[in-house]
Write a protein that holds these residues in place. Sequence first.
Motif, PDB file in Angstrom:
ATOM      1  N   THR A 122       0.832  -1.204   0.000  1.00 23.74           N
ATOM      2  CA  THR A 122       0.000   0.000   0.000  1.00 23.74           C
ATOM      3  C   THR A 122       0.867   1.255   0.000  1.00 23.74           C
ATOM      4  O   THR A 122       0.602   2.202  -0.752  1.00 23.74           O
ATOM      5  N   ALA A 123       1.914   1.261   0.818  1.00 24.14           N
ATOM      6  CA  ALA A 123       2.826   2.405   0.875  1.00 24.14           C
ATOM      7  C   ALA A 123       3.491   2.648  -0.477  1.00 24.14           C
ATOM      8  O   ALA A 123       3.638   3.796  -0.919  1.00 24.14           O
ATOM      9  N   PRO A 158      -5.852  -8.486   3.558  1.00 23.32           N
ATOM     10  CA  PRO A 158      -5.699  -7.670   4.771  1.00 23.32           C
ATOM     11  C   PRO A 158      -4.398  -6.875   4.742  1.00 23.32           C
ATOM     12  O   PRO A 158      -3.323  -7.429   4.559  1.00 23.32           O
ATOM     13  N   GLY A 159      -4.515  -5.566   4.893  1.00 20.89           N
ATOM     14  CA  GLY A 159      -3.341  -4.705   4.854  1.00 20.89           C
ATOM     15  C   GLY A 159      -3.212  -3.937   3.562  1.00 20.89           C
ATOM     16  O   GLY A 159      -2.478  -2.952   3.489  1.00 20.89           O
ATOM     17  N   LEU A 160      -3.908  -4.375   2.528  1.00 22.32           N
ATOM     18  CA  LEU A 160      -3.902  -3.659   1.258  1.00 22.32           C
ATOM     19  C   LEU A 160      -5.127  -2.736   1.241  1.00 22.32           C
ATOM     20  O   LEU A 160      -6.260  -3.202   1.161  1.00 22.32           O
ATOM     21  N   SER A 161      -4.903  -1.452   1.359  1.00 23.79           N
ATOM     22  CA  SER A 161      -5.986  -0.491   1.531  1.00 23.79           C
ATOM     23  C   SER A 161      -6.885  -0.413   0.306  1.00 23.79           C
ATOM     24  O   SER A 161      -6.401  -0.263  -0.821  1.00 23.79           O
ATOM     25  N   ARG A 162      -8.195  -0.496   0.540  1.00 28.09           N
ATOM     26  CA  ARG A 162      -9.151  -0.395  -0.557  1.00 28.09           C
ATOM     27  C   ARG A 162      -9.151   1.017  -1.137  1.00 28.09           C
ATOM     28  O   ARG A 162      -9.046   1.200  -2.347  1.00 28.09           O
ATOM     29  N   SER A 163      -9.287   2.016  -0.273  1.00 25.72           N
ATOM     30  CA  SER A 163      -9.287   3.389  -0.779  1.00 25.72           C
ATOM     31  C   SER A 163      -7.922   3.765  -1.341  1.00 25.72           C
ATOM     32  O   SER A 163      -7.828   4.430  -2.380  1.00 25.72           O
ATOM     33  N   GLY A 164      -6.861   3.333  -0.662  1.00 25.57           N
ATOM     34  CA  GLY A 164      -5.518   3.635  -1.141  1.00 25.57           C
ATOM     35  C   GLY A 164      -5.240   3.018  -2.505  1.00 25.57           C
ATOM     36  O   GLY A 164      -4.681   3.670  -3.387  1.00 25.57           O
ATOM     37  N   SER A 165      -5.647   1.755  -2.684  1.00 25.51           N
ATOM     38  CA  SER A 165      -5.402   1.066  -3.956  1.00 25.51           C
ATOM     39  C   SER A 165      -6.195   1.683  -5.096  1.00 25.51           C
ATOM     40  O   SER A 165      -5.669   1.895  -6.193  1.00 25.51           O
ATOM     41  N   THR A 166      -7.474   1.978  -4.851  1.00 25.91           N
ATOM     42  CA  THR A 166      -8.316   2.524  -5.923  1.00 25.91           C
ATOM     43  C   THR A 166      -7.905   3.954  -6.282  1.00 25.91           C
ATOM     44  O   THR A 166      -7.802   4.297  -7.468  1.00 25.91           O
ATOM     45  N   LYS A 243      -7.627  15.949  -2.913  1.00 21.81           N
ATOM     46  CA  LYS A 243      -7.598  17.174  -3.716  1.00 21.81           C
ATOM     47  C   LYS A 243      -6.273  17.915  -3.533  1.00 21.81           C
ATOM     48  O   LYS A 243      -5.753  18.517  -4.476  1.00 21.81           O
ATOM     49  N   LYS A 244      -5.727  17.863  -2.318  1.00 19.80           N
ATOM     50  CA  LYS A 244      -4.469  18.561  -2.030  1.00 19.80           C
ATOM     51  C   LYS A 244      -3.245  17.710  -2.357  1.00 19.80           C
ATOM     52  O   LYS A 244      -2.114  18.202  -2.327  1.00 19.80           O
ATOM     53  N   GLY A 245      -3.469  16.415  -2.655  1.00 26.78           N
ATOM     54  CA  GLY A 245      -2.368  15.542  -3.052  1.00 26.78           C
ATOM     55  C   GLY A 245      -1.384  15.221  -1.940  1.00 26.78           C
ATOM     56  O   GLY A 245      -0.175  15.163  -2.173  1.00 26.78           O
ATOM     57  N   LYS A 246      -1.853  15.004  -0.722  1.00 22.28           N
ATOM     58  CA  LYS A 246      -0.975  14.769   0.431  1.00 22.28           C
ATOM     59  C   LYS A 246      -0.924  13.291   0.843  1.00 22.28           C
ATOM     60  O   LYS A 246      -0.824  12.968   2.032  1.00 22.28           O
ATOM     61  N   LEU A 247      -0.976  12.386  -0.131  1.00 22.60           N
ATOM     62  CA  LEU A 247      -1.017  10.961   0.197  1.00 22.60           C
ATOM     63  C   LEU A 247       0.329  10.410   0.657  1.00 22.60           C
ATOM     64  O   LEU A 247       0.377   9.316   1.221  1.00 22.60           O
ATOM     65  N   ILE A 248       1.408  11.132   0.430  1.00 25.35           N
ATOM     66  CA  ILE A 248       2.740  10.602   0.755  1.00 25.35           C
ATOM     67  C   ILE A 248       2.899  10.353   2.255  1.00 25.35           C
ATOM     68  O   ILE A 248       3.609   9.431   2.676  1.00 25.35           O
ATOM     69  N   TRP A 249       2.202  11.135   3.083  1.00 22.51           N
ATOM     70  CA  TRP A 249       2.308  10.949   4.535  1.00 22.51           C
ATOM     71  C   TRP A 249       1.668   9.634   4.963  1.00 22.51           C
ATOM     72  O   TRP A 249       2.141   8.992   5.910  1.00 22.51           O
ATOM     73  N   PHE A 250       0.635   9.218   4.262  1.00 28.43           N
ATOM     74  CA  PHE A 250       0.023   7.930   4.562  1.00 28.43           C
ATOM     75  C   PHE A 250       0.932   6.782   4.122  1.00 28.43           C
ATOM     76  O   PHE A 250       0.928   5.718   4.721  1.00 28.43           O
ATOM     77  N   ALA A 251       1.702   7.015   3.055  1.00 27.78           N
ATOM     78  CA  ALA A 251       2.679   6.012   2.624  1.00 27.78           C
ATOM     79  C   ALA A 251       3.718   5.790   3.723  1.00 27.78           C
ATOM     80  O   ALA A 251       4.069   4.643   4.050  1.00 27.78           O
ATOM     81  N   LEU A 252       4.194   6.878   4.305  1.00 27.34           N
ATOM     82  CA  LEU A 252       5.174   6.780   5.395  1.00 27.34           C
ATOM     83  C   LEU A 252       4.566   6.050   6.594  1.00 27.34           C
ATOM     84  O   LEU A 252       5.209   5.186   7.209  1.00 27.34           O
ATOM     85  N   TYR A 253       3.313   6.378   6.924  1.00 27.68           N
ATOM     86  CA  TYR A 253       2.626   5.711   8.031  1.00 27.68           C
ATOM     87  C   TYR A 253       2.513   4.207   7.778  1.00 27.68           C
ATOM     88  O   TYR A 253       2.767   3.387   8.676  1.00 27.68           O
ATOM     89  N   CYS A 254       2.146   3.823   6.550  1.00 30.19           N
ATOM     90  CA  CYS A 254       1.997   2.396   6.220  1.00 30.19           C
ATOM     91  C   CYS A 254       3.325   1.663   6.309  1.00 30.19           C
ATOM     92  O   CYS A 254       3.370   0.486   6.697  1.00 30.19           O
ATOM     93  N   VAL A 255       4.417   2.335   5.945  1.00 28.46           N
ATOM     94  CA  VAL A 255       5.748   1.725   6.068  1.00 28.46           C
ATOM     95  C   VAL A 255       6.059   1.418   7.527  1.00 28.46           C
ATOM     96  O   VAL A 255       6.531   0.326   7.871  1.00 28.46           O
ATOM     97  N   ILE A 256       5.766   2.384   8.407  1.00 24.26           N
ATOM     98  CA  ILE A 256       6.063   2.204   9.832  1.00 24.26           C
ATOM     99  C   ILE A 256       5.214   1.088  10.429  1.00 24.26           C
ATOM    100  O   ILE A 256       5.728   0.162  11.070  1.00 24.26           O
ATOM    101  N   VAL A 257       3.883   1.158  10.214  1.00 20.67           N
ATOM    102  CA  VAL A 257       2.980   0.165  10.799  1.00 20.67           C
ATOM    103  C   VAL A 257       3.218  -1.206  10.176  1.00 20.67           C
ATOM    104  O   VAL A 257       3.207  -2.229  10.871  1.00 20.67           O
TER     105      VAL A 257
END
Length: 267
Positions: A122-123, A158-166, A243-257
């Motif tokens: 996902t990240a 499990p672990g592969l985000s539905r919203s993130g993937s789409t 809309k603001k294109g700030k998904l990179i922070w969620f990528a970092l979060y997914c890497v950590i978790v």
Amino acid sequence: MDWFEALVLGLVQGLTEYLPVSSSGHLAIGAYLFGLNGEENLAFTIAVHVATVLSTIVILWKEIVWLFQDFFKFKWNEGTRYVVNILISMIPVAIVGFFFKDRVEEIFGSGLLVVGICLLVTATLLAFSYWAKPRQRENISPLHAFVIGIAQAVAVLPGLSRSGSTIATGLLLGNKKEKLAQFSFLMVIPPILGEALLDVKDMAEVGVSSAMAGLPPLSLAIGFIAAFVSGCLACKWMIDIVKKGKLIWFALYCVIVGSLAIVFSQI
């Protein structure tokens, strides 16, 4: 499951269904931390899924009313085209749900290692969608709807985000981010309802008393309300984030978790 566990898991379900961090992965982690069996309370699973759908309807009710109004004019217009794209996007996940449901449930019981690996995937998707700059397209085409639907079907893991993937898939295809989050959340309503109906079928087979085992009515109500309220907040928040294109922070979060999940799976 006591009321506090239901509250936490309900909040987790509502938030992570829309935020690109995987609701199934976080529920698996929550069940691990609380020492719960994720499959032992079907009634709770159904309740939080229905609450998630209701939160989508509340936030996007204007768009849903518009789709119904256009569709039932029985003319080829923008709303009808949108509904057809949603139906096309459902094909891959319907195939997975009808023919591979048992296999997917086996994967859900395979522990935190799979969750951790899928969170890292996902990240990766979120990072690629952040840095990629494809040519922008005005509208989501039927072909793109189908490809985004494939991403949704794969995200049953499990672990592969539905919203993130789409959303990441749509961005990589060049679809405008202003329209993509809304499409992603609307296309998820039928699969979640279908998943809930399959759970109801399973609950009928095992009996209501067995499905409610260890789940007091208060815990069920708290879990439902928590999932609904957090779902409303996350749905609205995520549309603004895309809309603001700030998904990179969620990528970092997914890497950590994801990394932590892999480490704990080896303990």
